[in-house]
Design a protein around this motif. Sequence first.
Motif, PDB file in Angstrom:
ATOM      1  N   TRP A 166       1.090  -1.291   0.149  1.00 11.90           N
ATOM      2  CA  TRP A 166      -0.025   0.030  -0.233  1.00 11.90           C
ATOM      3  C   TRP A 166       0.842   0.975   0.106  1.00 11.90           C
ATOM      4  O   TRP A 166       0.879   2.239  -0.705  1.00 11.90           O
ATOM      5  CB  TRP A 166      -1.090   0.148   1.028  1.00 11.90           C
ATOM      6  CG  TRP A 166      -1.769   1.386   1.581  1.00 11.90           C
ATOM      7  CD1 TRP A 166      -0.991   2.418   2.586  1.00 11.90           C
ATOM      8  CD2 TRP A 166      -2.488   1.872   0.384  1.00 11.90           C
ATOM      9  NE1 TRP A 166      -2.472   2.942   2.180  1.00 11.90           N
ATOM     10  CE2 TRP A 166      -2.961   3.032   1.376  1.00 11.90           C
ATOM     11  CE3 TRP A 166      -3.190   0.897  -0.502  1.00 11.90           C
ATOM     12  CZ2 TRP A 166      -4.419   3.483   0.401  1.00 11.90           C
ATOM     13  CZ3 TRP A 166      -4.184   2.312  -0.890  1.00 11.90           C
ATOM     14  CH2 TRP A 166      -5.037   3.331  -0.382  1.00 11.90           C
ATOM     15  N   TRP A 175       2.309   1.993  -3.560  1.00 11.76           N
ATOM     16  CA  TRP A 175       1.191   2.342  -4.047  1.00 11.76           C
ATOM     17  C   TRP A 175       1.328   3.384  -4.391  1.00 11.76           C
ATOM     18  O   TRP A 175       1.561   4.479  -5.298  1.00 11.76           O
ATOM     19  CB  TRP A 175      -0.269   1.267  -4.030  1.00 11.76           C
ATOM     20  CG  TRP A 175      -1.081   1.817  -4.916  1.00 11.76           C
ATOM     21  CD1 TRP A 175      -1.211   1.973  -6.011  1.00 11.76           C
ATOM     22  CD2 TRP A 175      -1.619   3.937  -4.477  1.00 11.76           C
ATOM     23  NE1 TRP A 175      -2.319   2.076  -6.863  1.00 11.76           N
ATOM     24  CE2 TRP A 175      -2.788   3.487  -5.968  1.00 11.76           C
ATOM     25  CE3 TRP A 175      -2.252   3.548  -3.871  1.00 11.76           C
ATOM     26  CZ2 TRP A 175      -3.825   4.103  -5.787  1.00 11.76           C
ATOM     27  CZ3 TRP A 175      -3.142   5.058  -3.382  1.00 11.76           C
ATOM     28  CH2 TRP A 175      -3.815   4.653  -4.957  1.00 11.76           C
ATOM     29  N   ARG A 192       2.113   7.519  -6.718  1.00 13.98           N
ATOM     30  CA  ARG A 192       1.096   7.653  -7.404  1.00 13.98           C
ATOM     31  C   ARG A 192       1.283   9.209  -7.036  1.00 13.98           C
ATOM     32  O   ARG A 192       0.412  10.131  -7.059  1.00 13.98           O
ATOM     33  CB  ARG A 192       0.308   7.568  -6.924  1.00 13.98           C
ATOM     34  CG  ARG A 192      -0.523   5.988  -8.393  1.00 13.98           C
ATOM     35  CD  ARG A 192      -1.682   4.914  -7.360  1.00 13.98           C
ATOM     36  NE  ARG A 192      -1.484   4.251  -8.760  1.00 13.98           N
ATOM     37  CZ  ARG A 192      -0.776   2.636  -8.787  1.00 13.98           C
ATOM     38  NH1 ARG A 192       0.293   3.191  -8.472  1.00 13.98           N
ATOM     39  NH2 ARG A 192      -0.785   2.078  -9.623  1.00 13.98           N
TER      40      ARG A 192
END
Length: 65
Positions: free
Chosen positions: A54, A57, A61
């Motif tokens: 997580w 990720w 981004r």
Amino acid sequence: MTAKRVAPATKAWLAAGGLIVSGGLGLLAWANGFTAIAILFWAFAVLALVDIGWQSWKRQRGVHD
């Protein structure tokens, strides 16, 4: 009192430390016959792996909570 924001990279490093500690304790518990305790430690290790993914990720981004 408010909490200080921590970068996703720092959170990932903390999760990696938790993964190593929890996985190691799970392995020791399993080797000594404490299967139920080993399963609990490994469950925490799996949660640490999910958290590392997580945070990765979010870093890719540019998301910062």
